[in-house]
Design an enzyme around this catalytic site. Structure first.
Site, mmCIF file in Angstrom:
data_model
loop_
_atom_site.group_PDB
_atom_site.id
_atom_site.type_symbol
_atom_site.label_atom_id
_atom_site.label_comp_id
_atom_site.label_asym_id
_atom_site.label_seq_id
_atom_site.Cartn_x
_atom_site.Cartn_y
_atom_site.Cartn_z
ATOM 1 N N GLU A 85 -4.428 20.675 12.611
ATOM 2 C CA GLU A 85 -4.832 21.671 11.621
ATOM 3 C C GLU A 85 -6.337 21.694 11.365
ATOM 4 O OE1 GLU A 85 -3.750 23.127 7.055
ATOM 5 O OE2 GLU A 85 -2.494 21.652 8.072
ATOM 6 N N LYS A 141 1.805 25.597 7.416
ATOM 7 C CA LYS A 141 2.884 25.399 6.448
ATOM 8 C C LYS A 141 4.167 25.935 7.068
ATOM 9 C CE LYS A 141 1.865 23.295 2.731
ATOM 10 N NZ LYS A 141 2.403 21.938 2.765
#
Length: 410
Positions: free
Chosen positions: A219, A235
């Protein structure tokens, strides 16, 4: 207030020193691939929360003093790296330091207090390539993992977050658990293996005096190149099977959780973006990508940097990352501090590389750390009103399983 190591001073224990300096390849996440075998440490800043002060300002000042001025990230670098002089710097900021920047409480005890909350390491080049041979590997043993909370306590914390959502205190809160395991031998090879995991965009290691961090993060917390700001929040998680992918794409709960964080990240970038219509955009909303044996949903939020945006203001706007805090960020951080039994240590912070005209920091999910006696891992997930406590506990276990298996050498 802060510890600065001048060029040429080696203070690392022998177990870490074998992987530092001009005799070994530097493997900092996001460092230029062509330079990794030719880097040598020139200066180091290490800071702990107890030292006081503003870590963002300290980092920017330290970098400028060592030839890396990052006072205006809105413009392209005026010079290009030619393989001589200062190359760039490793940059690490803990989750606790990020919460400090956000004005949130940080009272939970840290399970690995040896780790600093800020580390900046400036690198130059040495004239001859590094010797990749290193030293013979020592016998490696990793003990059983001890969790900082039980599955029941984790589930109860999920229930507490749901109650807070019901009261209107938060929309979403990310809960993270910690575990530690004793080890013997050199931890660096184990931590280095994390960078080879599939999808580890920010794979690599950073070492210090009595500590080391290994990262397998997919990420992007914040990337800045020639005045363009990019964050890629992740997410939503499912097993990396055809059925898991279909379930993730069809999940209203996961999509709602994801969109809330995308909106939070849009707001974070808007604070430091150039003013005007359309300067903050969302690309690739809820794109499913793979990390190890998991599918994860990722989006890309992009903006043009405001004129005169410096590194310190960039850090204040983006740290800690919204995908590991929740929304609203300050309220979520207050709840995290109340519910999690220990601090987040090396996880849920920032780790990567900075250089003139460039910042590339990964969010330290899928990250482990070593102190003198233990390896540490952290894992968790975002909690919404629709969260099922048992499912959230299982998701955290699924995220940490590849990390623990890799550290053990399986």
């Amino acid at each position: 207030m802060r510890k600065v190591e001048p060029y040429g001073v080696e203070t690392l224990p022998q177990v870490y020193a074998a992987h530092s300096g001009p005799a070994a390849s530097i493997d900092v996440p996001a460092a230029p691939a062509a330079c990794r075998g030719a880097l040598t440490e020139r200066a180091r800043l290490q800071w702990h929360l107890r030292d006081g002060g503003d870590p963002a300002a300290l980092a920017e000042e330290f970098l400028a003093a060592h030839g890396l001025a990052l006072h205006d990230l809105s413009r392209p670098a005026t010079t290009r790296h030619d393989g001589t002089g200062v190359c760039g710097a490793a940059f690490y900021l803990s989750a606790a330091a990020g919460a400090h920047l956000a004005g949130a409480p940080t009272t939970a005890p840290e399970p690995a207090p040896t780790l600093p909350d800020l580390t900046v390491v400036v690198y130059g080049h040495h004239p001859t390539p590094a010797d990749p041979a290193g030293r013979p590997a020592s016998a490696w043993w990793l003990g059983e993992w001890t969790e900082s909370w039980t599955r029941r306590q984790h589930a109860d914390a999920v229930t507490s977050v749901r109650a807070a959502i019901g009261r209107g205190d938060v929309y979403q809160t990310n809960l993270v658990g910690h575990a530690a395991a004793r080890y013997t031998g050199d931890p660096l090879p184990a931590l280095s293996r994390l960078g080879a995991l599939p999808g580890a965009r920010y794979g690599g290691v950073l070492t210090g005096d009595g500590w080391a961090i290994g990262c397998a993060s997919p990420e992007t917390l914040i990337e800045v190149t020639d005045g363009q700001l990019i964050t890629r929040p992740i997410k939503g998680t499912r097993p990396a099977t055809a059925a898991g992918r279909a379930e993730l794409l069809a999940s209203a709960k996961e999509r709602a959780e994801h969109v809330m964080i995308v909106d939070l990240e849009r707001n974070d970038l808007a604070r430091i973006a150039r003013t005007g219509t359309g300067t903050v955009t969302v690309d690739d909303l809820f794109t499913v990508r793979r990390w190890c044996d998991l599918w994860q949903a990722e989006s890309t939020v992009r903006a043009a940097a405001a004129d005169g945006l410096g590194l310190a203001d960039l850090l204040r706007a983006t740290c800690p990352g919204g995908s590991v805090t929740g929304a609203p960020k300050r309220a979520a951080l207050t709840q995290i501090n109340a519910l999690e039994p220990v601090g987040r240590g090396a996880s849920m912070g920032a780790l990567g590389w900075v250089a003139p005209g460039r910042v590339d920091l990964g969010l330290t999910i899928r990250t482990a750390a070593a102190d003198g006696q233990h390896l540490h891992t952290w894992a968790g997930g975002g909690i919404t009103w629709d969260s099922d406590p048992a499912a959230e506990v299982a998701e955290a276990a699924a995220k940490t399983a590849p990390i623990r298996a890799t550290l053990a050498g399986r």
